[in-house]
Design a protein around this motif. Structure first.
Motif, PDB file in Angstrom:
ATOM      1  N   THR A  71      -0.037   1.700  -4.755  1.00 56.07           N
ATOM      2  CA  THR A  71       1.432   1.794  -4.790  1.00 56.07           C
ATOM      3  C   THR A  71       1.955   2.500  -3.555  1.00 56.07           C
ATOM      4  O   THR A  71       2.935   2.061  -2.930  1.00 56.07           O
ATOM      5  CB  THR A  71       1.887   2.542  -6.057  1.00 56.07           C
ATOM      6  OG1 THR A  71       1.454   1.814  -7.215  1.00 56.07           O
ATOM      7  CG2 THR A  71       3.397   2.687  -6.089  1.00 56.07           C
ATOM      8  N   GLY A  72       1.282   3.589  -3.179  1.00 62.49           N
ATOM      9  CA  GLY A  72       1.710   4.345  -1.996  1.00 62.49           C
ATOM     10  C   GLY A  72       1.525   3.560  -0.711  1.00 62.49           C
ATOM     11  O   GLY A  72       2.394   3.592   0.186  1.00 62.49           O
ATOM     12  N   LEU A  73       0.424   2.841  -0.587  1.00 61.76           N
ATOM     13  CA  LEU A  73       0.180   2.049   0.616  1.00 61.76           C
ATOM     14  C   LEU A  73       1.177   0.897   0.720  1.00 61.76           C
ATOM     15  O   LEU A  73       1.652   0.566   1.815  1.00 61.76           O
ATOM     16  CB  LEU A  73      -1.247   1.510   0.611  1.00 61.76           C
ATOM     17  CG  LEU A  73      -2.374   2.553   0.743  1.00 61.76           C
ATOM     18  CD1 LEU A  73      -3.736   1.877   0.638  1.00 61.76           C
ATOM     19  CD2 LEU A  73      -2.269   3.330   2.052  1.00 61.76           C
ATOM     20  N   ARG A  74       1.507   0.301  -0.419  1.00 62.31           N
ATOM     21  CA  ARG A  74       2.481  -0.788  -0.391  1.00 62.31           C
ATOM     22  C   ARG A  74       3.883  -0.287  -0.042  1.00 62.31           C
ATOM     23  O   ARG A  74       4.668  -1.000   0.594  1.00 62.31           O
ATOM     24  CB  ARG A  74       2.479  -1.519  -1.733  1.00 62.31           C
ATOM     25  CG  ARG A  74       1.245  -2.394  -1.909  1.00 62.31           C
ATOM     26  CD  ARG A  74       1.161  -3.057  -3.261  1.00 62.31           C
ATOM     27  NE  ARG A  74       0.022  -3.969  -3.330  1.00 62.31           N
ATOM     28  CZ  ARG A  74      -0.435  -4.532  -4.435  1.00 62.31           C
ATOM     29  NH1 ARG A  74       0.169  -4.295  -5.599  1.00 62.31           N
ATOM     30  NH2 ARG A  74      -1.469  -5.343  -4.397  1.00 62.31           N
ATOM     31  N   ALA A  75       4.180   0.941  -0.445  1.00 65.73           N
ATOM     32  CA  ALA A  75       5.469   1.535  -0.063  1.00 65.73           C
ATOM     33  C   ALA A  75       5.528   1.735   1.447  1.00 65.73           C
ATOM     34  O   ALA A  75       6.563   1.488   2.082  1.00 65.73           O
ATOM     35  CB  ALA A  75       5.663   2.861  -0.792  1.00 65.73           C
ATOM     36  N   LEU A  76       4.417   2.151   2.027  1.00 62.04           N
ATOM     37  CA  LEU A  76       4.362   2.296   3.491  1.00 62.04           C
ATOM     38  C   LEU A  76       4.480   0.936   4.170  1.00 62.04           C
ATOM     39  O   LEU A  76       5.132   0.808   5.210  1.00 62.04           O
ATOM     40  CB  LEU A  76       3.062   2.987   3.911  1.00 62.04           C
ATOM     41  CG  LEU A  76       2.952   4.480   3.615  1.00 62.04           C
ATOM     42  CD1 LEU A  76       1.568   4.997   3.971  1.00 62.04           C
ATOM     43  CD2 LEU A  76       4.019   5.262   4.382  1.00 62.04           C
ATOM     44  N   ALA A  77       3.835  -0.075   3.585  1.00 62.86           N
ATOM     45  CA  ALA A  77       3.916  -1.413   4.157  1.00 62.86           C
ATOM     46  C   ALA A  77       5.358  -1.925   4.150  1.00 62.86           C
ATOM     47  O   ALA A  77       5.808  -2.579   5.101  1.00 62.86           O
ATOM     48  CB  ALA A  77       3.009  -2.371   3.377  1.00 62.86           C
ATOM     49  N   ALA A  78       6.086  -1.615   3.071  1.00 64.33           N
ATOM     50  CA  ALA A  78       7.488  -2.036   2.988  1.00 64.33           C
ATOM     51  C   ALA A  78       8.347  -1.303   4.010  1.00 64.33           C
ATOM     52  O   ALA A  78       9.334  -1.850   4.512  1.00 64.33           O
ATOM     53  CB  ALA A  78       8.015  -1.789   1.582  1.00 64.33           C
ATOM     54  N   LYS A  79       7.953  -0.081   4.329  1.00 67.00           N
ATOM     55  CA  LYS A  79       8.723   0.727   5.284  1.00 67.00           C
ATOM     56  C   LYS A  79       8.422   0.338   6.723  1.00 67.00           C
ATOM     57  O   LYS A  79       9.304   0.380   7.587  1.00 67.00           O
ATOM     58  CB  LYS A  79       8.412   2.214   5.061  1.00 67.00           C
ATOM     59  CG  LYS A  79       9.232   3.159   5.906  1.00 67.00           C
ATOM     60  CD  LYS A  79       8.994   4.609   5.502  1.00 67.00           C
ATOM     61  CE  LYS A  79       9.849   5.557   6.324  1.00 67.00           C
ATOM     62  NZ  LYS A  79       9.654   6.980   5.906  1.00 67.00           N
ATOM     63  N   TYR A  80       7.165  -0.062   6.980  1.00 68.52           N
ATOM     64  CA  TYR A  80       6.747  -0.408   8.344  1.00 68.52           C
ATOM     65  C   TYR A  80       6.383  -1.899   8.387  1.00 68.52           C
ATOM     66  O   TYR A  80       5.234  -2.277   8.647  1.00 68.52           O
ATOM     67  CB  TYR A  80       5.567   0.451   8.780  1.00 68.52           C
ATOM     68  CG  TYR A  80       5.892   1.925   8.870  1.00 68.52           C
ATOM     69  CD1 TYR A  80       6.445   2.475  10.033  1.00 68.52           C
ATOM     70  CD2 TYR A  80       5.668   2.771   7.792  1.00 68.52           C
ATOM     71  CE1 TYR A  80       6.755   3.822  10.118  1.00 68.52           C
ATOM     72  CE2 TYR A  80       5.975   4.134   7.868  1.00 68.52           C
ATOM     73  CZ  TYR A  80       6.523   4.646   9.029  1.00 68.52           C
ATOM     74  OH  TYR A  80       6.828   5.995   9.104  1.00 68.52           O
ATOM     75  N   LEU A  81       7.364  -2.745   8.114  1.00 60.97           N
ATOM     76  CA  LEU A  81       7.133  -4.183   7.988  1.00 60.97           C
ATOM     77  C   LEU A  81       6.562  -4.818   9.253  1.00 60.97           C
ATOM     78  O   LEU A  81       5.771  -5.765   9.173  1.00 60.97           O
ATOM     79  CB  LEU A  81       8.451  -4.879   7.626  1.00 60.97           C
ATOM     80  CG  LEU A  81       8.943  -4.698   6.184  1.00 60.97           C
ATOM     81  CD1 LEU A  81      10.359  -5.239   6.035  1.00 60.97           C
ATOM     82  CD2 LEU A  81       8.003  -5.417   5.227  1.00 60.97           C
ATOM     83  N   ALA A  82       6.962  -4.316  10.398  1.00 66.57           N
ATOM     84  CA  ALA A  82       6.507  -4.921  11.654  1.00 66.57           C
ATOM     85  C   ALA A  82       5.055  -4.568  11.965  1.00 66.57           C
ATOM     86  O   ALA A  82       4.396  -5.265  12.736  1.00 66.57           O
ATOM     87  CB  ALA A  82       7.402  -4.477  12.813  1.00 66.57           C
ATOM     88  N   LEU A  83       4.551  -3.495  11.361  1.00 63.14           N
ATOM     89  CA  LEU A  83       3.203  -3.036  11.675  1.00 63.14           C
ATOM     90  C   LEU A  83       2.189  -3.409  10.602  1.00 63.14           C
ATOM     91  O   LEU A  83       1.068  -3.832  10.918  1.00 63.14           O
ATOM     92  CB  LEU A  83       3.197  -1.512  11.865  1.00 63.14           C
ATOM     93  CG  LEU A  83       1.826  -0.871  12.112  1.00 63.14           C
ATOM     94  CD1 LEU A  83       1.221  -1.398  13.415  1.00 63.14           C
ATOM     95  CD2 LEU A  83       1.932   0.643  12.137  1.00 63.14           C
ATOM     96  N   ILE A  84       2.547  -3.248   9.318  1.00 62.28           N
ATOM     97  CA  ILE A  84       1.584  -3.426   8.227  1.00 62.28           C
ATOM     98  C   ILE A  84       1.838  -4.771   7.549  1.00 62.28           C
ATOM     99  O   ILE A  84       2.937  -5.037   7.045  1.00 62.28           O
ATOM    100  CB  ILE A  84       1.709  -2.283   7.203  1.00 62.28           C
ATOM    101  CG1 ILE A  84       1.481  -0.932   7.895  1.00 62.28           C
ATOM    102  CG2 ILE A  84       0.715  -2.471   6.063  1.00 62.28           C
ATOM    103  CD1 ILE A  84       1.849   0.272   7.044  1.00 62.28           C
ATOM    104  N   THR A  85       0.816  -5.612   7.536  1.00 63.67           N
ATOM    105  CA  THR A  85       0.997  -6.973   7.019  1.00 63.67           C
ATOM    106  C   THR A  85       0.394  -7.186   5.636  1.00 63.67           C
ATOM    107  O   THR A  85       0.754  -8.148   4.950  1.00 63.67           O
ATOM    108  CB  THR A  85       0.380  -7.994   7.984  1.00 63.67           C
ATOM    109  OG1 THR A  85      -1.025  -7.715   8.131  1.00 63.67           O
ATOM    110  CG2 THR A  85       1.055  -7.929   9.347  1.00 63.67           C
TER     111      THR A  85
END
Length: 426
Positions: free
Chosen positions: A340-354
């Protein structure tokens, strides 16, 4: 979290005085072969999910010896077993019966689909044993003169000559030719490729005798197997007599929230292997199989150190502690929290985390292919902030903390990770 709180939470004990010693990397490099690209820190002690380097700096450890330190560092149960066993009997020979070896094998049989166990020292050795067992089975049961084993692209099965051949990554095979014959590579999670290979390779006295796969590819970027794919393979193996071998070296021993990775797929293998987390950091490996493919006889395979009293006693303690402390429940809860935490980061850093993917406490965070930022860049930034991570390829961050990791520690890891991501993007 303070060290005092950590010690209290896990009933750990460490020396009251921490001795900080200088570390000389130049002296180290003079004598040690240069076979690792090492990060520039020297780790000297640990407790729970924390480690300290030679300068006294503290780190939260989400590497766990690369999915190996099941119970973290200096777990009281392991400390007690190590102390007792080294004072009693640490090594004899497999020419004699070793009672604790039998006890460990019995535990593994009772807690898996296996009926027989061969004990060795590492994941590579366990996979080597599986390859040898499959070869003998091919010759003596399947009547295949030239057996072929299918393995997957981007797989990783070890560093011996046979296991790097089984490994579907050319970078690990470079300059080690001639490789061991009898292996063929197929794309992972693509059943049509398996079917095509079986058809293509069935010619004359040559045929596919076994399929060797990871239930979740670790070094290949933390890629879980698809349920439909593995269930289709199991059906094919049942229909043809081909052996299904699963490499559980990284995914096994509770790492995925199930004791074995194959439990996530709704199938049972004919042969499977374990190492890494089995001994909680003490070297041990196991090749396990069902009765019908146990074709080894005395003299076919052996290991001087395999199944010694010391390693078996520690591994048995790790197994029993997973049960006693209900660690599978912790893996499931902390794994969901981490995801859940990693997916929240992915949503915040869309250009970096795919992508964020994994099971339990083995997760991968994939970075954009077109980004200049690599997984190693984020790992270095995280280390600077006091968090240990490890890459799984150039663009994937791997998260494999000890199975005892707490809710507080997962939250702290996520906070530090976000600081590291912000730092590399700045």
């Amino acid at each position: 979290m303070t060290i005092d709180t950590l010690i209290s939470n896990h009933n750990l004990s460490v020396s009251a005085a921490t001795v900080v010693k200088p570390f000389d990397s130049d002296n180290f490099k003079e004598s040690v072969m240069d076979t690792y690209a090492r990060f520039p820190i020297a780790l000297e002690r640990g407790a729970g999910c924390r480690v300290w380097d030679s300068t006294g700096k503290e780190y939260l450890d989400l590497v766990a010896g690369i999915a190996t330190c099941t119970l973290g560092h200096a777990h009281p149960a392991m400390v007690e077993t190590v102390t007792r066993q080294i004072q009693t009997l640490h090594h004899v020979s497999n020419l004699f019966y070793i009672p604790v070896q039998g006890q460990l094998a019995q535990w593994l049989v009772q807690h898996s689909c296996a009926e027989k166990v061969f004990l060795c020292n590492s994941g590579a050795e366990a996979n080597e044993a599986a390859i040898k067992l499959a070869r003998k089975y091919a010759h003596t049961v399947q009547n295949i003169e030239h057996p072929v084993m299918l393995t997957a692209n981007a797989s990783f099965h070890g560093r011996t000559l046979a296991t790097i051949t089984a490994t579907g990554q050319p970078k690990y095979q470079k300059n080690f030719a001639p490789l061991v014959p009898g292996f063929h590579y197929v794309p992972y999670n693509e059943i049509q490729a398996i079917e095509a290979a079986i058809s293509e390779l069935d010619e004359g006295d040559r045929a596919v005798s076994a399929i060797l796969l990871e239930p979740l590819q670790g070094e290949g970027g933390v890629r879980p197997g698809e349920v439909a794919y593995f269930q289709a393979i199991r059906r094919i193996c049942d229909e043809t007599g081909i052996l299904l071998i699963l490499d559980e070296v990284q995914a096994g021993m509770g790492r995925t929230g199930k004791l074995w990775g194959y439990e996530n797929l709704g199938i049972e293998p004919d042969i499977f292997t374990s190492a890494k987390g089995l001994g909680g950091g003490i070297p041990i490996g196991a090749m396990m199989c069902k009765q019908h493919c146990d074709v080894f006889a005395p003299g076919d395979h052996a290991s001087t150190f395999g199944g010694n009293p010391f390693a078996c006693a520690v591994a048995l303690t790790v197994c029993q502690t997973i049960e006693r402390e209900n660690l599978l429940e912790n893996v499931q809860a902390r794994g969901e929290q981490l995801r859940t935490g990693l997916r929240a980061l992915a949503a915040k850093y869309l250009a970096l985390i795919t992508d964020v993917r994994g099971w339990g406490l083995i997760h991968g965070m994939e970075l954009a292919a077109d980004s200049e930022i690599t997984a190693a860049d984020v790992v270095k930034a995280a280390i600077a902030e006091g968090l240990l991570l490890v890459p799984a390829g150039a663009k994937v961050l791997r998260f494999v903390p000890p199975l005892i990791v707490t809710e507080t520690e997962v939250n702290l890891a996520l906070q530090i990770l976000e600081k590291a991501i912000a730092a590399v993007q700045a």
